[in-house]
Write an enzyme that holds these catalytic residues in place. Sequence first.
Site, PDB file in Angstrom:
ATOM      1  N   LYS A 131      15.539   4.045   9.195  1.00  0.00           N
ATOM      2  CA  LYS A 131      15.343   2.680   8.698  1.00  0.00           C
ATOM      3  C   LYS A 131      16.368   2.347   7.626  1.00  0.00           C
ATOM      4  O   LYS A 131      16.829   3.239   6.913  1.00  0.00           O
ATOM      5  CB  LYS A 131      13.934   2.536   8.102  1.00  0.00           C
ATOM      6  N   HIS A 184       0.542  -2.118  -4.673  1.00  0.00           N
ATOM      7  CA  HIS A 184       0.797  -0.679  -4.820  1.00  0.00           C
ATOM      8  C   HIS A 184       0.307  -0.205  -6.194  1.00  0.00           C
ATOM      9  O   HIS A 184      -0.341   0.833  -6.294  1.00  0.00           O
ATOM     10  CB  HIS A 184       2.306  -0.382  -4.752  1.00  0.00           C
ATOM     11  N   SER A 209       5.305  -5.410   0.811  1.00  0.00           N
ATOM     12  CA  SER A 209       6.702  -5.494   0.380  1.00  0.00           C
ATOM     13  C   SER A 209       7.443  -6.517   1.238  1.00  0.00           C
ATOM     14  O   SER A 209       8.330  -7.225   0.755  1.00  0.00           O
ATOM     15  CB  SER A 209       7.368  -4.128   0.513  1.00  0.00           C
ATOM     16  N   ARG A 213      -5.279  -2.292   3.641  1.00  0.00           N
ATOM     17  CA  ARG A 213      -5.434  -3.731   3.439  1.00  0.00           C
ATOM     18  C   ARG A 213      -6.349  -4.360   4.471  1.00  0.00           C
ATOM     19  O   ARG A 213      -7.159  -5.202   4.173  1.00  0.00           O
ATOM     20  CB  ARG A 213      -4.070  -4.433   3.509  1.00  0.00           C
TER      21      ARG A 213
HETATM   22  P1  ADP Z   1       4.249  -1.800   2.782  1.00  0.00           P
HETATM   23  O1  ADP Z   1       5.713  -1.809   3.069  1.00  0.00           O
HETATM   24  O2  ADP Z   1       3.404  -2.148   3.975  1.00  0.00           O
HETATM   25  O3  ADP Z   1       3.862  -2.587   1.560  1.00  0.00           O
HETATM   26  P2  ADP Z   1       4.383   0.979   1.846  1.00  0.00           P
HETATM   27  O4  ADP Z   1       4.786   2.013   2.820  1.00  0.00           O
HETATM   28  O5  ADP Z   1       5.363   0.647   0.790  1.00  0.00           O
HETATM   29  O6  ADP Z   1       3.860  -0.297   2.611  1.00  0.00           O
HETATM   30  O7  ADP Z   1       3.014   1.343   1.158  1.00  0.00           O
HETATM   31  C1  ADP Z   1       2.649   2.538   0.575  1.00  0.00           C
HETATM   32  C2  ADP Z   1       1.135   2.592   0.520  1.00  0.00           C
HETATM   33  O8  ADP Z   1       0.612   1.487  -0.212  1.00  0.00           O
HETATM   34  C3  ADP Z   1       0.473   2.509   1.892  1.00  0.00           C
HETATM   35  O9  ADP Z   1      -0.645   3.375   1.864  1.00  0.00           O
HETATM   36  C4  ADP Z   1       0.047   1.065   1.992  1.00  0.00           C
HETATM   37  O10 ADP Z   1      -1.043   0.911   2.871  1.00  0.00           O
HETATM   38  C5  ADP Z   1      -0.346   0.800   0.562  1.00  0.00           C
HETATM   39  N1  ADP Z   1      -0.312  -0.617   0.220  1.00  0.00           N
HETATM   40  C6  ADP Z   1       0.736  -1.463   0.283  1.00  0.00           C
HETATM   41  N2  ADP Z   1       0.402  -2.689  -0.136  1.00  0.00           N
HETATM   42  C7  ADP Z   1      -0.919  -2.641  -0.463  1.00  0.00           C
HETATM   43  C8  ADP Z   1      -1.872  -3.595  -0.938  1.00  0.00           C
HETATM   44  N3  ADP Z   1      -1.529  -4.867  -1.162  1.00  0.00           N
HETATM   45  N4  ADP Z   1      -3.142  -3.163  -1.153  1.00  0.00           N
HETATM   46  C9  ADP Z   1      -3.469  -1.884  -0.895  1.00  0.00           C
HETATM   47  N5  ADP Z   1      -2.634  -0.949  -0.449  1.00  0.00           N
HETATM   48  C10 ADP Z   1      -1.376  -1.305  -0.238  1.00  0.00           C
END
Ligand code: ADP
Length: 162
Positions: free
Chosen positions: A41, A17, A128, A90
């Site tokens: 959720k 992130h 996450s 990703r």
């Molecule tokens: P997650 O729970 O799948 O990590 P979130 O809803 O917290 O996802 O993610 C917020 C944003 O960050 C989304 O656009 C998600 O695609 C992006 N994101 C999460 N992890 C990564 C990563 N490792 N690389 C690139 N983008 C990411």
Amino acid sequence: MKIAICPGSFDPVTKGHIDILERSCKLFDKVYVVVMINPNKTPTFSTAERVELIKKVTKHIHNLEVESYLGLVADYAKEKNAHTIIKGLRAVTDFEYEFQQALANKKLKSDLETLFMVTNQEYMYLSSTVVREIATFGGDIEQFVPVEIKDEIMNRIYKKER
Ligand code: ADP
């Protein structure tokens, strides 16, 4: 002023992130990272905790603001006068869901664009969920989250599970 928003659940924030946030802030004058509250959720970290964790690890990014929001991303964008949503991508598996969301947001607010930023390949596998799963069994999460929040995450997840 070019304003963008980066919505997500950030449960908890990861290095993946942060990489997207740092890069977004180079492209826009102001970026709002927003912890979206989903009443359907049950997150591991509370909204306030998620916001605090992001704040702790993004102090070095000066044009970034961290907030939370209960409602639609399109409405939040309107409130912030933002015309761009930035989402990290990703893999192909992210694409289908994000594509659907982007089109739905466009229907709700026609002047709202979604930009997809390709992940840094170092963080391609990182989510996450991966962090939470490793923490649950006491694994080392230092490669996945900044060192300054590592203990806080471990204390919340590892101890709780034991
Ligand atoms: P997650 O729970 O799948 O990590 P979130 O809803 O917290 O996802 O993610 C917020 C944003 O960050 C989304 O656009 C998600 O695609 C992006 N994101 C999460 N992890 C990564 C990563 N490792 N690389 C690139 N983008 C990411």
